[in-house]
Design an enzyme around this catalytic site. Structure first.
Site, PDB file in Angstrom:
ATOM      1  N   SER A   1      27.509  51.409  25.927  1.00 48.42           N
ATOM      2  CA  SER A   1      27.395  51.345  27.388  1.00 48.42           C
ATOM      3  C   SER A   1      27.789  52.653  28.049  1.00 48.42           C
ATOM      4  O   SER A   1      28.668  53.367  27.564  1.00 48.42           O
ATOM      5  CB  SER A   1      28.291  50.235  27.945  1.00 48.42           C
ATOM      6  OG  SER A   1      28.192  50.232  29.361  1.00 48.42           O
TER       7      SER A   1
ATOM      8  N   LYS B   1      28.533  43.249  24.059  1.00 44.80           N
ATOM      9  CA  LYS B   1      27.758  44.096  24.990  1.00 44.80           C
ATOM     10  C   LYS B   1      26.946  43.237  25.961  1.00 44.80           C
ATOM     11  O   LYS B   1      26.817  43.556  27.150  1.00 44.80           O
ATOM     12  CB  LYS B   1      26.846  45.063  24.224  1.00 44.80           C
ATOM     13  CG  LYS B   1      25.933  45.915  25.126  1.00 44.80           C
ATOM     14  CD  LYS B   1      26.729  46.824  26.010  1.00 44.80           C
ATOM     15  CE  LYS B   1      26.015  47.645  27.046  1.00 44.80           C
ATOM     16  NZ  LYS B   1      24.631  47.627  27.294  1.00 44.80           N
TER      17      LYS B   1
ATOM     18  N   HIS C   1      29.280  42.049  28.511  1.00 43.29           N
ATOM     19  CA  HIS C   1      29.539  43.214  29.383  1.00 43.29           C
ATOM     20  C   HIS C   1      28.445  43.302  30.447  1.00 43.29           C
ATOM     21  O   HIS C   1      28.715  43.458  31.636  1.00 43.29           O
ATOM     22  CB  HIS C   1      29.584  44.491  28.530  1.00 43.29           C
ATOM     23  CG  HIS C   1      29.455  45.767  29.319  1.00 43.29           C
ATOM     24  ND1 HIS C   1      28.248  46.198  29.841  1.00 43.29           N
ATOM     25  CD2 HIS C   1      30.368  46.689  29.702  1.00 43.29           C
ATOM     26  CE1 HIS C   1      28.425  47.331  30.502  1.00 43.29           C
ATOM     27  NE2 HIS C   1      29.706  47.656  30.435  1.00 43.29           N
ATOM     28  N   ASN C   2      27.201  43.182  30.021  1.00 35.86           N
ATOM     29  CA  ASN C   2      26.093  43.292  30.969  1.00 35.86           C
ATOM     30  C   ASN C   2      26.076  42.122  31.953  1.00 35.86           C
ATOM     31  O   ASN C   2      25.733  42.302  33.118  1.00 35.86           O
ATOM     32  CB  ASN C   2      24.758  43.371  30.218  1.00 35.86           C
ATOM     33  CG  ASN C   2      24.502  44.761  29.675  1.00 35.86           C
ATOM     34  OD1 ASN C   2      25.431  45.494  29.388  1.00 35.86           O
ATOM     35  ND2 ASN C   2      23.253  45.117  29.522  1.00 35.86           N
TER      36      ASN C   2
ATOM     37  N   GLU D   1      28.484  42.987  34.425  1.00 34.82           N
ATOM     38  CA  GLU D   1      27.843  44.070  35.209  1.00 34.82           C
ATOM     39  C   GLU D   1      26.917  43.469  36.282  1.00 34.82           C
ATOM     40  O   GLU D   1      26.946  43.888  37.452  1.00 34.82           O
ATOM     41  CB  GLU D   1      27.053  44.954  34.235  1.00 34.82           C
ATOM     42  CG  GLU D   1      26.145  46.005  34.835  1.00 34.82           C
ATOM     43  CD  GLU D   1      25.332  46.720  33.733  1.00 34.82           C
ATOM     44  OE1 GLU D   1      25.922  47.194  32.749  1.00 34.82           O
ATOM     45  OE2 GLU D   1      24.093  46.789  33.860  1.00 34.82           O
TER      46      GLU D   1
ATOM     47  N   ARG E   1      18.516  38.072  41.327  1.00 34.69           N
ATOM     48  CA  ARG E   1      17.492  39.052  40.914  1.00 34.69           C
ATOM     49  C   ARG E   1      16.123  38.369  40.884  1.00 34.69           C
ATOM     50  O   ARG E   1      15.115  38.951  41.275  1.00 34.69           O
ATOM     51  CB  ARG E   1      17.831  39.644  39.539  1.00 34.69           C
ATOM     52  CG  ARG E   1      18.997  40.586  39.603  1.00 34.69           C
ATOM     53  CD  ARG E   1      18.975  41.598  38.470  1.00 34.69           C
ATOM     54  NE  ARG E   1      20.241  42.297  38.400  1.00 34.69           N
ATOM     55  CZ  ARG E   1      20.485  43.317  37.600  1.00 34.69           C
ATOM     56  NH1 ARG E   1      19.548  43.762  36.786  1.00 34.69           N
ATOM     57  NH2 ARG E   1      21.662  43.906  37.585  1.00 34.69           N
TER      58      ARG E   1
ATOM     59  N   HIS F   1      26.504   4.195  30.141  1.00 39.02           N
ATOM     60  CA  HIS F   1      27.042   5.342  29.395  1.00 39.02           C
ATOM     61  C   HIS F   1      28.561   5.273  29.213  1.00 39.02           C
ATOM     62  O   HIS F   1      29.123   6.160  28.583  1.00 39.02           O
ATOM     63  CB  HIS F   1      26.647   6.644  30.102  1.00 39.02           C
ATOM     64  CG  HIS F   1      25.176   6.903  30.049  1.00 39.02           C
ATOM     65  ND1 HIS F   1      24.488   7.064  28.865  1.00 39.02           N
ATOM     66  CD2 HIS F   1      24.244   7.002  31.036  1.00 39.02           C
ATOM     67  CE1 HIS F   1      23.202   7.269  29.133  1.00 39.02           C
ATOM     68  NE2 HIS F   1      23.036   7.216  30.439  1.00 39.02           N
TER      69      HIS F   1
HETATM   70  C1  6PG Z   1      25.034  49.963  30.096  1.00 38.29           C
HETATM   71  C2  6PG Z   1      23.945  49.241  30.835  1.00 38.29           C
HETATM   72  C3  6PG Z   1      22.634  49.469  30.150  1.00 38.29           C
HETATM   73  C4  6PG Z   1      21.431  49.154  30.998  1.00 38.29           C
HETATM   74  C5  6PG Z   1      21.280  47.715  31.347  1.00 38.29           C
HETATM   75  C6  6PG Z   1      20.412  47.516  32.539  1.00 38.29           C
HETATM   76  O1  6PG Z   1      25.974  49.284  29.732  1.00 38.29           O
HETATM   77  O2  6PG Z   1      24.935  51.174  29.929  1.00 38.29           O
HETATM   78  O3  6PG Z   1      24.207  47.882  30.873  1.00 38.29           O
HETATM   79  O4  6PG Z   1      22.673  48.786  28.944  1.00 38.29           O
HETATM   80  O5  6PG Z   1      21.474  49.936  32.141  1.00 38.29           O
HETATM   81  O6  6PG Z   1      20.715  47.090  30.251  1.00 38.29           O
HETATM   82  O7  6PG Z   1      20.034  46.207  32.531  1.00 38.29           O
HETATM   83  P1  6PG Z   1      18.972  45.618  33.489  1.00 38.29           P
HETATM   84  O8  6PG Z   1      17.730  46.472  33.358  1.00 38.29           O
HETATM   85  O9  6PG Z   1      18.760  44.232  32.994  1.00 38.29           O
HETATM   86  O10 6PG Z   1      19.559  45.695  34.853  1.00 38.29           O
END
Ligand code: 6PG
Length: 477
Positions: free
Chosen positions: A128, A182, A185-186, A189, A295, A459
């Site tokens: 990341s 990861k 993490h996303n 994010e 989104r 149930h």
């Molecule tokens: C990171 C980001 C990277 C990427 C995302 C974007 O940790 O560096 O998360 O992996 O920018 O995958 O994800 P989206 O295109 O789904 O927003």
């Protein structure tokens, strides 16, 4: 000559920058890409460094000392499979393939098993930090056999970001643990980005029109608010880049660039995978789910445009009774960030138990402090919370956060009430306050759900006054 210590397949921005970083740390590196322009760029940018580009897989493999360490940074999906199949005939038992892309964790499990049958070691690694991180120091989440990790750890730790001298790279667990961590993490994010977007929307719209001359707050003014927040407890990469992005002028029109960008968010899938995996684990992560949902809604621009003219606006700014000001929004955002981390870590804790990842939460908080997209000052407190209680099931129960969240809940409530009363969507803030409210409610109305289930489907239910399983034969009598 077979003297390169690290190979890379895929010289796109991420692969090239990561390999330059490896070379800059003194490891002889070699990169392969079919695209001659990408190879040229590596050679140009790597002038003076121990790095070279090659035009075919056989040369890449022949350039590497054994056992070979070959990373691929290619788009997740079928390309990973084809790279593995391309490499395989050239490799020898003991060689290591590292997948540094955002691969879906079940694919990583399958690939590890497949390669093991051929004597090839495989590490699924989350990287990341975007292109800047790859070049200057990413956060690296390594999954797989610990013995294999030890053969690559000097390189991965050297290239990673450092916080107080500690590398932001670690072996987080066996099998697909690296890609799972990861993915989460996303997911976090996604939640943080959505929360920031909602805070921006409220700041933008909450300026009383009279004092702003009938205009919404300017992006420059909001940029200053985010910059100020970044100097406090909200200090984080995402808040920092938000304030920078809001100041950017569009060279073509002279307007704020953010205002010229179409309001439809893209996604490559990692947020959705997080929601899907959380559902499978039975772990609630509503702020992350809301971010994915928003989104999706943002992408339906034409439908939104049509409906906006069909539904009359509700409410008017300013909303006096909600006492919505910058301080309230800052507090709501800070508490929502903590709750987003809490949801992600709760999911990691559950996955660790169910998939035997043996994840170390202290280590994960440690390597997320630097290099990655969700790096934030709060991660230091999260690390301390897990150090004190390694088996903590949810951060909201930690003494490190309990009092703060208890107080911050009021501000979250104000933000959500204010947003709802004037028709501003604040899905992630609403999910957050309800997450906290639900987990701090001694009694939920699930008793009525149980009654309904027993009514129409026999149930059964349990009672509050004695042990056992009960069914009511005739609910209508
Ligand atoms: C990171 C980001 C990277 C990427 C995302 C974007 O940790 O560096 O998360 O992996 O920018 O995958 O994800 P989206 O295109 O789904 O927003």
């Amino acid at each position: 000559m077979a003297n390169a210590e690290f190979g890379m397949v895929g010289l796109g921005t991420m692969g090239r920058n990561f390999l330059l970083n490896v070379a800059e740390n003194g490891f002889a590196a070699v990169g392969y890409d079919l695209d001659a322009d990408k190879r040229d760029l590596l050679e140009q940018e790597g002038a003076g460094l121990p790095v070279k580009a090659v035009a075919d897989v056989a040369t890449l493999v022949a350039s590497l000392e054994t056992p070979r360490r070959i990373m691929m940074l290619v788009p997740a999906g079928p390309i990973v499979e084809s790279v593995i199949n391309e490499l395989l005939p050239h490799l020898e038992p003991g060689d290591i393939i590292i997948d540094g892309g955002n691969s879906h964790f079940p694919d990583t499990t399958r690939r590890e098993t497949f390669l093991k049958e051929h004597g090839i070691a495989f590490l699924g690694v989350g990287v990341s930090g975007g292109e800047e991180g790859a070049r200057r120091g990413p956060s690296i989440m390594i999954g797989g056999d610990p013995a294999v990790y030890h053969r690559v750890s000097p390189i991965l730790e050297a290239v990673s970001a450092k916080i107080n001298g500690e590398p932001c790279a670690a072996h987080v667990g066996r099998g697909s643990a690296g890609h799972f961590v990861k993915m989460v993490h996303n997911g976090i994010e996604y939640a943080m980005m959505q929360l920031i977007a909602e805070a921006y929307d409220l700041l933008r719209r909450s300026e009383p029109p009279a004092s702003a001359g009938g205009q919404f707050a300017s992006n420059d003014a909001i940029a200053e608010i985010f910059a100020e927040w970044n100097r406090g407890r909200l200090n984080s990469f995402l808040i920092e880049i938000t304030s920078i992005a809001l100041r950017k002028t569009d060279l073509e029109t002279g307007n704020s660039l953010v205002d010229m960008i179409l309001d439809t968010a893209g996604q490559k899938g990692t947020g959705k995978w997080t929601s899907q995996a959380a559902m499978d684990l039975g772990v609630p992560i509503p702020a992350i789910d809301s971010a994915v949902t928003m989104r999706q809604i943002s992408a339906q621009k034409a439908f939104r445009e049509k409906q906006s003219s069909q539904f009359p606006p509700i409410g008017n700014w300013p909303i006096d009774n909600c006492q919505l000001d910058e301080k309230v929004i800052e507090s709501a955002l800070h508490n929502a960030f903590i709750a987003a981390y809490a949801q992600g870590f709760a999911m990691l804790q559950a996955a660790s138990d169910e998939m035997n990842f043996e994840l170390d939460m202290v280590e994960i908080a440690k390597i997320w402090r630097g290099g990655c997209i969700i790096r934030a000052a709060t991660l230091e407190d999260i690390r301390a919370a897990f150090s004190d209680e390694p088996k903590l099931s949810n951060l909201i129960a930690s003494p490190h956060f309990r009092d703060e969240l208890a107080a911050g809940r009021e501000d979250l409530g104000r933000v959500v009430v204010a947003a709802a009363s004037v028709g501003v969507p604040a899905m992630a803030f609403a999910a957050t306050i309800n997450y906290l409210n639900a987990f701090t409610s001694e009694r939920l109305p699930a008793n009525l759900i149980q009654a309904q289930r027993d009514y129409f489907g026999a149930h059964t239910y349990q009672r509050t006054d004695r042990e056992g399983t009960f069914h009511t034969d005739d609910w209508e009598e």
